[in-house]
Write an enzyme that holds these catalytic residues in place. Structure first.
Site, PDB file in Angstrom:
ATOM      1  N   PRO A   1       8.626  57.733 -10.529  1.00 36.32           N
ATOM      2  CA  PRO A   1       9.880  58.288 -11.059  1.00 36.32           C
ATOM      3  C   PRO A   1      10.328  59.491 -10.230  1.00 36.32           C
ATOM      4  O   PRO A   1       9.492  60.316  -9.859  1.00 36.32           O
ATOM      5  CB  PRO A   1       9.527  58.720 -12.479  1.00 36.32           C
ATOM      6  CG  PRO A   1       8.105  58.439 -12.695  1.00 36.32           C
ATOM      7  CD  PRO A   1       7.503  57.839 -11.476  1.00 36.32           C
TER       8      PRO A   1
ATOM      9  N   GLY B   1       7.604  65.405 -10.517  1.00 34.61           N
ATOM     10  CA  GLY B   1       6.364  66.164 -10.308  1.00 34.61           C
ATOM     11  C   GLY B   1       5.242  65.257  -9.839  1.00 34.61           C
ATOM     12  O   GLY B   1       4.124  65.709  -9.609  1.00 34.61           O
TER      13      GLY B   1
ATOM     14  N   GLY C   1       5.435  63.612  -7.063  1.00 34.17           N
ATOM     15  CA  GLY C   1       5.474  63.532  -5.600  1.00 34.17           C
ATOM     16  C   GLY C   1       6.326  62.403  -5.065  1.00 34.17           C
ATOM     17  O   GLY C   1       6.001  61.810  -4.036  1.00 34.17           O
ATOM     18  N   SER C   2       7.425  62.090  -5.776  1.00 28.16           N
ATOM     19  CA  SER C   2       8.271  60.990  -5.281  1.00 28.16           C
ATOM     20  C   SER C   2       8.823  61.306  -3.895  1.00 28.16           C
ATOM     21  O   SER C   2       8.889  60.431  -3.027  1.00 28.16           O
ATOM     22  CB  SER C   2       9.411  60.702  -6.260  1.00 28.16           C
ATOM     23  OG  SER C   2      10.165  61.878  -6.487  1.00 28.16           O
ATOM     24  N   SER C   3       9.176  62.576  -3.650  1.00 31.27           N
ATOM     25  CA  SER C   3       9.735  62.883  -2.324  1.00 31.27           C
ATOM     26  C   SER C   3       8.646  62.834  -1.251  1.00 31.27           C
ATOM     27  O   SER C   3       8.875  62.340  -0.148  1.00 31.27           O
ATOM     28  CB  SER C   3      10.475  64.219  -2.331  1.00 31.27           C
ATOM     29  OG  SER C   3       9.664  65.221  -2.852  1.00 31.27           O
ATOM     30  N   ALA C   4       7.439  63.304  -1.589  1.00 28.86           N
ATOM     31  CA  ALA C   4       6.346  63.214  -0.607  1.00 28.86           C
ATOM     32  C   ALA C   4       6.003  61.753  -0.339  1.00 28.86           C
ATOM     33  O   ALA C   4       5.725  61.360   0.801  1.00 28.86           O
ATOM     34  CB  ALA C   4       5.121  63.953  -1.125  1.00 28.86           C
TER      35      ALA C   4
ATOM     36  N   ASP D   1       1.541  68.370  -1.245  1.00 25.79           N
ATOM     37  CA  ASP D   1       2.011  67.041  -1.671  1.00 25.79           C
ATOM     38  C   ASP D   1       1.871  66.028  -0.527  1.00 25.79           C
ATOM     39  O   ASP D   1       1.309  64.935  -0.707  1.00 25.79           O
ATOM     40  CB  ASP D   1       3.476  67.096  -2.119  1.00 25.79           C
ATOM     41  CG  ASP D   1       3.659  67.864  -3.422  1.00 25.79           C
ATOM     42  OD1 ASP D   1       2.687  68.449  -3.919  1.00 25.79           O
ATOM     43  OD2 ASP D   1       4.797  67.877  -3.940  1.00 25.79           O
TER      44      ASP D   1
HETATM   45  C1  MEV Z   1       5.227  70.887  -5.939  1.00 20.96           C
HETATM   46  O1  MEV Z   1       4.641  69.613  -6.168  1.00 20.96           O
HETATM   47  C2  MEV Z   1       4.181  71.942  -5.804  1.00 20.96           C
HETATM   48  C3  MEV Z   1       4.693  73.373  -5.571  1.00 20.96           C
HETATM   49  O2  MEV Z   1       3.508  74.187  -5.468  1.00 20.96           O
HETATM   50  C4  MEV Z   1       5.514  73.479  -4.323  1.00 20.96           C
HETATM   51  C5  MEV Z   1       4.707  73.224  -3.064  1.00 20.96           C
HETATM   52  O3  MEV Z   1       3.514  73.521  -3.008  1.00 20.96           O
HETATM   53  O4  MEV Z   1       5.297  72.715  -2.088  1.00 20.96           O
HETATM   54  C6  MEV Z   1       5.494  73.879  -6.750  1.00 20.96           C
END
Ligand code: MEV
Length: 307
Positions: A79, A83, A85-88, A129
């Protein structure tokens, strides 16, 4: 060329890792697949390549590709803005495919280039990520070289040392609030707090200590202790201001059947995670308060090139 990459959750240390503090993340079995083929024009899933909708893919191409135009097809079970990690995941799968076309898709090269693409796109952040999604399994990011070192990354005078971390087969449930968290915005929000407040800087350091305390219980499968540390980490994230009313509700609901539960990722919406022996009960409790639950497994596989 077809490649794929898993998603991830951060178990400990989100936000603190941006300031060089330690963090731990694991890869998840929800994956993104990217297929690239040479073509006469650039396209993504049948639409012309677009700066706004395909930012990560566009930037990966800008930084890594100067060959023929490409037809790109993506499919993802992750999704977006959750959080997880969809973009990673899309970044690593795309970078692996582009490097694969050039015969250069070895792990460290995929990880370092994926971090560059993500950083270029978001303008902030740490390599946690992209490293987790590249390597799979468990990752420890720290500010010094330790056992099982993989590679290091430097940006704006912060150096992160990335390590493989042995993690037990944790039973996790991820609860998605449905509210899309905006990572760069949340990172900026915490940075403002960090810059004017010694209290915020102390919280960030304390989160780093909690992460280091979690290594041994993870190695010894001491779920009770891991859960306690997750709860402590969550309290500190809440003070940093990255929670959300629905995340709080889901965390409370999940705790009844869990060792521990916390926000995961940038927060401000997005996801929480719970560590449990009772995945079905936790999933039900999360959904009862309005979240979407995912019973997830740790992915032993990082990125993969399929052809
Ligand atoms: C995002 O998944 C994690 C954060 O710590 C940002 C990052 O480390 O790039 C909020």
């Amino acid at each position: 060329m077809i490649s794929s990459a898993p998603s991830k959750v951060i178990l400990f240390g989100e936000h603190a890792v941006v300031y060089g503090e330690p963090a731990i993340a694991v890869a998840l079995n929800l994956r993104t697949t990217v297929m690239v083929e040479r073509a006469s024009d650039y396209s993504v899933n049948g639409y012309p390549l677009n700066d706004r909708y395909h930012r990560y893919i566009k930037n990966a191409i800008t930084l890594l590709w100067d060959g023929d135009p490409l037809k790109i097809t993506t499919a993802s079970a992750v999704p977006s803005a959750s959080g997880m990690g969809s973009s990673a995941s899309i970044t690593v799968a795309t970078v692996a495919a582009l490097l694969g076309l050039k015969g250069e898709a070895y792990e460290k090269n995929v990880a370092l280039n994926s971090f560059e693409v993500e950083y270029f796109t978001q303008g902030s952040g740490s390599p946690i990520d992209t490293s987790t999604v590249t390597h799979g399994k468990g990752i420890l990011v720290s500010n010094r070289m330790m056992d099982n070192f993989l590679w290091s990354v430097e940006k704006n005078k912060t150096r992160w040392y990335i390590h493989h971390l042995e993690v037990p087969p944790l039973k996790l449930v991820v609860g998605f609030s449905g509210v899309k968290g905006h990572t760069p915005e949340m990172v900026r929000k915490v940075r403002r707090f960090y810059e004017w407040s010694t209290f915020a800087r102390d919280i960030i350091k304390e989160i780093g200590k909690i992460t280091m305390m979690a290594i041994e219980p993870l190695e010894n499968e001491d779920y009770v202790r891991i859960g306690e540390l997750m709860d402590r980490n969550n309290r500190l994230l809440t003070i940093l201001g990255v929670s959300h009313p629905l995340l709080k509700k889901m965390i409370e609901a999940a705790r009844k059947h869990s060792y521990g539960a916390k926000i995961t990722g940038a927060g401000g919406g997005g996801c929480m995670i719970a560590l449990t022996d009772e995945q079905d009960e936790v999933a039900r409790a999360i959904e009862e308060v309005g979240g979407k639950a995912y019973k997830v497994k740790i992915s032993q596989k990082g990125y993969e090139i399929q052809s």
